[in-house]
Design an enzyme around this catalytic site. Structure first.
Site, PDB file in Angstrom:
ATOM      1  N   HIS A  93       0.832  -1.215   0.000  1.00  0.00           N
ATOM      2  CA  HIS A  93       0.000   0.000   0.000  1.00  0.00           C
ATOM      3  C   HIS A  93       0.864   1.261   0.000  1.00  0.00           C
ATOM      4  O   HIS A  93       0.535   2.256   0.641  1.00  0.00           O
ATOM      5  CB  HIS A  93      -0.968  -0.004   1.177  1.00  0.00           C
ATOM      6  CG  HIS A  93      -1.906  -1.171   1.191  1.00  0.00           C
ATOM      7  ND1 HIS A  93      -2.531  -1.628   0.055  1.00  0.00           N
ATOM      8  CD2 HIS A  93      -2.321  -1.973   2.213  1.00  0.00           C
ATOM      9  CE1 HIS A  93      -3.307  -2.662   0.377  1.00  0.00           C
ATOM     10  NE2 HIS A  93      -3.187  -2.897   1.665  1.00  0.00           N
ATOM     11  N   HIS A 163     -10.273   0.332   1.350  1.00  0.00           N
ATOM     12  CA  HIS A 163      -9.801  -0.786   2.165  1.00  0.00           C
ATOM     13  C   HIS A 163     -10.724  -1.046   3.360  1.00  0.00           C
ATOM     14  O   HIS A 163     -10.261  -1.329   4.465  1.00  0.00           O
ATOM     15  CB  HIS A 163      -8.377  -0.507   2.648  1.00  0.00           C
ATOM     16  CG  HIS A 163      -7.583  -1.732   2.988  1.00  0.00           C
ATOM     17  ND1 HIS A 163      -7.871  -2.523   4.080  1.00  0.00           N
ATOM     18  CD2 HIS A 163      -6.518  -2.303   2.380  1.00  0.00           C
ATOM     19  CE1 HIS A 163      -6.995  -3.517   4.144  1.00  0.00           C
ATOM     20  NE2 HIS A 163      -6.163  -3.406   3.115  1.00  0.00           N
ATOM     21  N   GLU A 301     -11.241  -5.795  -1.922  1.00  0.00           N
ATOM     22  CA  GLU A 301     -10.581  -4.598  -2.429  1.00  0.00           C
ATOM     23  C   GLU A 301     -10.427  -4.689  -3.953  1.00  0.00           C
ATOM     24  O   GLU A 301      -9.497  -5.328  -4.447  1.00  0.00           O
ATOM     25  CB  GLU A 301      -9.200  -4.451  -1.797  1.00  0.00           C
ATOM     26  CG  GLU A 301      -9.179  -4.544  -0.286  1.00  0.00           C
ATOM     27  CD  GLU A 301      -7.792  -4.886   0.223  1.00  0.00           C
ATOM     28  OE1 GLU A 301      -6.830  -4.158  -0.124  1.00  0.00           O
ATOM     29  OE2 GLU A 301      -7.656  -5.904   0.934  1.00  0.00           O
TER      30      GLU A 301
END
Length: 345
Positions: A93, A163, A301
């Site tokens: 991320h 998320h 996601e």
């Protein structure tokens, strides 16, 4: 709260709260089959825990590149870019100070919608290009629409997602999601190595624990003797969605038999990362006051595939200078009395 602003929007039976930190979905209140509303997304009770605690990315916008990049390194037009790393030498991320840890600006808001903006400069966490990213959240008649856009002044890579962790029984119920039923229209996954980086192959799901083409309880196969499940300590894999990407379509359906809540996730993206909350235990108190158990929530996601910049056979995450990246997704809700009605079988 050290600069963290809370923004609340509402429409009909739905109510949502967001934080400027990470453009985070902090609460989402949804009615059950009896009409009783409860928060169905996980988050921290103390807003400062979003900064203090080891990152779980509760409800945040993940970016500039959601998911993993091997070695935190990729090459674009012959130039190699080294990103900050935060997981076994890889970038997860986008590193330790990704979009989830940035204070976004509220650019527009109304009773039922809010738009957040974040500007990051060339070289931010190692990424090329000055980037302007926006996310619009809008409550609609059947749930929450999420629309991402981004532009840069030079060629770069972008992959944004929401998320959120869901527990349709209510995030304060103390229940796991193992009894939730899930359907994902995907005939393959991208298998991973021991660092959870895709190998580059596509592995058919047919007949195995990753086969969610027909709805089944998440707990049915989660502890099966399977090498990929062992690597993720459960599900933490990218599913290769059937059919063409580029238009918004249903990419997952989730059902909690107890509450009757049904969640349909829609997206324009080619893949969806299913994470079954394998490392949720022993965190700080959640918004319902209790500590979440292992597998007390799950993530769906939608995104480009993990490590796409290093995998020429995967869908590209590249945008050109001045080009607009777009990702449209939605969390749509209804209620059902049984499995047949939930999945419209």
């Amino acid at each position: 709260m050290s600069g963290i602003e809370v923004v609340t929007i509402a429409r009909g039976a739905f109510r949502a709260q967001f934080l400027t930190l990470g453009a985070t979905l902090h609460r989402l209140e949804v009615p059950d089959r009896q009409g009783r509303s409860d928060n169905v997304v996980l988050g921290y009770a103390d807003l400062e825990d979003y900064r203090r605690q080891p990152p779980r990315y509760y409800g945040a916008v993940a970016g500039r590149y959601a998911n993993r990049i091997a070695g935190g390194r990729f090459t674009l037009d012959g130039e190699t870019f080294q990103l900050t790393t935060n997981e076994n030498g890889n970038s997860l991320h986008s590193g330790p100070d990704g979009f989830d840890q940035q204070l976004w600006t509220v650019e527009a808001r109304s009773d039922d919608a809010v738009t957040f903006r974040l500007d990051t400069p060339h070289g931010w966490n190692g990424f090329p290009g000055d980037l302007v990213a926006r996310v619009e959240y809008a409550l609609e008649e059947d749930g929450l629409a999420v629309r991402f856009t981004a532009t840069a002044d030079r060629a770069t890579i972008v992959n944004l997602t929401q998320h959120a962790y869901f527990n349709l029984a209510g995030e304060g119920s103390g229940a796991t999601v193992l009894d939730h039923l899930l359907q994902i229209p995907a005939g393959a996954i991208t298998p991973v190595n021991d660092a959870l980086i895709p190998t580059g192959a596509l592995a058919p799901v047919e007949g195995g624990p990753f086969d969610f083409r027909s709805p089944k309880p998440i707990g049915r196969d989660i502890d099966a003797a399977d090498a990929q499940l062992a690597l993720g300590q459960g599900y933490d894999h990218n599913f290769v969605l059937d059919g063409p990407a580029g238009f918004e379509r249903r990419i997952a359906t989730l059902f909690d038999p107890g509450s009757g809540r049904v969640l349909e996730v829609h997206s324009t993206e080619p893949g969806v990362q299913f994470y079954s909350g394998n490392y949720l235990a022993d965190g700080a108190p959640g918004t319902g006051g209790g500590v979440y158990p292992k597998r007390g929530g799950l993530c769906l996601e939608p995104q480009k595939f993990p490590d796409s910049p290093n995998q020429p056979g995967f869908p590209s995450a590249r945008i050109e200078a001045g080009e607009t990246y777009r990702h449209s997704m939605a969390f749509r809700f209804r209620t059902a009395g049984d499995v047949d009605a939930a999945f419209q079988l």
